[in-house]
Design an enzyme around this catalytic site. Structure first.
Site, PDB file in Angstrom:
ATOM      1  N   TYR A 142       0.823  -1.211   0.000  1.00 28.33           N
ATOM      2  CA  TYR A 142       0.000   0.000   0.000  1.00 28.33           C
ATOM      3  C   TYR A 142       0.857   1.261   0.000  1.00 28.33           C
ATOM      4  CZ  TYR A 142      -4.679  -1.953   0.830  1.00 28.33           C
ATOM      5  OH  TYR A 142      -5.887  -2.580   0.706  1.00 28.33           O
ATOM      6  N   LYS A 190       3.343 -15.308   2.696  1.00 26.56           N
ATOM      7  CA  LYS A 190       3.585 -16.059   1.464  1.00 26.56           C
ATOM      8  C   LYS A 190       5.095 -16.251   1.386  1.00 26.56           C
ATOM      9  CE  LYS A 190       2.095 -17.789  -2.487  1.00 26.56           C
ATOM     10  NZ  LYS A 190       1.214 -18.972  -2.586  1.00 26.56           N
ATOM     11  N   ASP A 222      -2.755 -18.301   0.717  1.00 27.76           N
ATOM     12  CA  ASP A 222      -3.746 -19.027  -0.099  1.00 27.76           C
ATOM     13  C   ASP A 222      -4.418 -20.130   0.721  1.00 27.76           C
ATOM     14  OD1 ASP A 222      -1.227 -20.223  -0.046  1.00 27.76           O
ATOM     15  OD2 ASP A 222      -1.234 -20.832  -2.149  1.00 27.76           O
ATOM     16  N   ASP A 246      -6.185  -7.061   4.259  1.00 29.43           N
ATOM     17  CA  ASP A 246      -7.325  -6.407   3.610  1.00 29.43           C
ATOM     18  C   ASP A 246      -8.256  -7.477   3.053  1.00 29.43           C
ATOM     19  OD1 ASP A 246      -8.880  -4.328   2.428  1.00 29.43           O
ATOM     20  OD2 ASP A 246      -7.926  -4.788   0.507  1.00 29.43           O
ATOM     21  N   ASP A 250     -12.015  -9.109   4.924  1.00 25.12           N
ATOM     22  CA  ASP A 250     -13.326  -9.072   4.267  1.00 25.12           C
ATOM     23  C   ASP A 250     -13.907 -10.481   4.176  1.00 25.12           C
ATOM     24  OD1 ASP A 250     -13.199  -6.328   3.853  1.00 25.12           O
ATOM     25  OD2 ASP A 250     -13.933  -6.479   1.783  1.00 25.12           O
TER      26      ASP A 250
HETATM   27  C1  IPM Z   1     -10.317  -1.145   4.082  1.00 23.79           C
HETATM   28  C2  IPM Z   1     -10.620  -0.582   2.726  1.00 23.79           C
HETATM   29  C3  IPM Z   1      -9.465   0.307   2.309  1.00 23.79           C
HETATM   30  C4  IPM Z   1      -8.228  -0.551   2.203  1.00 23.79           C
HETATM   31  C5  IPM Z   1      -9.675   1.095   0.998  1.00 23.79           C
HETATM   32  C6  IPM Z   1     -10.949   1.905   1.044  1.00 23.79           C
HETATM   33  C7  IPM Z   1      -8.492   1.951   0.662  1.00 23.79           C
HETATM   34  O1  IPM Z   1     -10.845  -1.594   1.805  1.00 23.79           O
HETATM   35  O2  IPM Z   1     -10.244  -0.360   5.050  1.00 23.79           O
HETATM   36  O3  IPM Z   1     -10.165  -2.357   4.221  1.00 23.79           O
HETATM   37  O4  IPM Z   1      -7.964  -1.180   1.170  1.00 23.79           O
HETATM   38  O5  IPM Z   1      -7.488  -0.603   3.176  1.00 23.79           O
HETATM   39 MN    MN Z   2     -10.739  -3.597   2.625  1.00 24.31          MN
END
Ligand code: IPM
Ligand code: MN
Length: 356
Positions: A142, A190, A222, A246, A250
């Site tokens: 990032y 990884k 993975d 990230d 999710d």
């Molecule tokens: C998160 C979001 C952010 C990230 C985006 C909006 C930049 O997906 O907070 O997980 O990728 O970190």
């Molecule tokens: Mn995210």
């Protein structure tokens, strides 16, 4: 006690959900004798519209001076569909993470028994899931340099860069969490391919030695993605680098059935930021239908982590649990008789004022 809270509603449903969290914070303060000083500031697409930049200097200053930051969401489809845009709302979030030194994002993923049927996985698999996902937040791909395009525009590059100290502090935090839980940390990397992952593994192992009671295991990302679906209940604390975190957080978040339920804390060197893990959900903006629970539970994390007020934090969690048990929930959780965003906020605030 008296606390300064910076309130950054951001975009989309941000303002509506933040309003509910504020109500709950005020009700909790009344109940337990604390006062709060809220200051609002701009971030994200709305900040670009009003000031030309996604993280205005005043917003950053306010955050630095505050005991905690309550954050809604950022993002606007007009930017998502325009890859050429020079200024983007997400830059505000990334700049805030870097400037405030928010080195770890902590996302607890646990199930509410009454919602177990909402999970996309079979009930037997999700029962008992209680994961503490810790994502490194200010390093890796990032932020690594160089990042960009070749002159002819035909090649693009991002760099994944980590220094030992960045790994040490986040792994240490993971071990501290593990000590309060079942003393198990899974380091996700990884290391069979990436040099940064090999540094992660080496550094994590050294920190692990400082915590002799903690069992540390290592898993390739993975494989971790697969096992989160196959045996989610066997994970406890997971710690990983920015990009893997990230993606995996999710993935982990939907195990519980609704993305709208999950809170997070970004632990910082200067202050900490509390925000729901969902995005700005522009389709629902202004409709008073979004689920405010992720934001309200983020406020609960704020009481615990930023203010050191455990009882207050637990009171909020209890009130949220009660609202779910009473099926007093938004449309994502109850299609037949949905309650509005503000009704849910009011119910939880009243529960704290009158029933606890
Ligand atoms: C998160 C979001 C952010 C990230 C985006 C909006 C930049 O997906 O907070 O997980 O990728 O970190
Ligand atoms: Mn995210």
């Amino acid at each position: 006690m008296d606390f300064k809270i910076a309130v950054l509603p951001g975009d989309g449903i941000g303002p509506e959900i933040i309003e509910q969290a504020k109500k709950v914070v005020i009700a909790t303060g009344k109940k337990f004798n604390h006062t709060f000083n809220f200051s609002h500031a701009l971030v994200g697409a709305i900040a670009i519209d009003k000031t030309g930049t996604p993280l205005p200097a005043e917003t950053l200053e306010l955050c630095k001076k505050s005991d905690a930051v309550l954050f809604g969401a950022i993002g606007d489809p007009k930017y998502d569909n325009n890859p050429a845009a020079k200024v983007r709302p997400e830059q505000g979030l990334l700049a805030m993470r870097k400037e405030l030194g928010l080195y770890a994002n902590v996302r607890p993923v646990s199930t509410f028994p009454s919602l177990i049927d909402k999970s996309p996985l079979k009930k037997e698999l999700v029962q008992g899931v209680d994961i503490m996902m810790i994502r490194e937040l200010t390093g890796g791909i990032y932020f690594g340099k160089p990042q960009g395009r070749s002159e002819d525009g035909n090649t693009a590059y991002d760099s994944c860069v980590y220094s030992r100290y960045e790994i040490e502090r986040v792994v240490r935090l993971a071990c501290e969490y593990a000590m309060k839980r079942s003393k198990k940390v899974t380091v996700v990397d990884k290391a069979n391919v990436l040099a940064t992952s090999r540094l992660w593994r080496e550094t994590a192992a050294a920190i692990g030695k400082e915590y002799s009671e903690v069992t540390m295991d290592y898993m390739f990302v993975d494989n971790a993605a697969m096992q989160l679906i196959q045996w989610p209940a066997k994970f406890d604390v997971i710690v990983t680098e920015n990009m893997f975190g990230d993606i995996l957080s999710d993935e982990a978040s939907v195990l519980t059935g609704s993305l709208g339920l999950l809170p997070s804390a970004s632990v910082g060197l200067l202050t900490s930021v509390f925000e729901p893990i969902h995005g700005s959900y522009p389709q629902a903006a202004g409709k008073n239908i979004a689920n405010p629970l992720g934001t309200i539970l983020s406020a609960a994390m704020m009481f615990d982590l930023a203010f050191g007020l455990k009882k207050e934090s637990e009171a909020i969690v209890t009130a949220v649990e009660k609202s779910i048990e009473a099926d007093y929930v938004t449309v994502d959780l109850n299609k037949e008789k949905p309650r509005s965003t503000s009704e849910v906020g009011d119910w939880i605030s009243s529960y704290i004022s009158d029933k606890l």
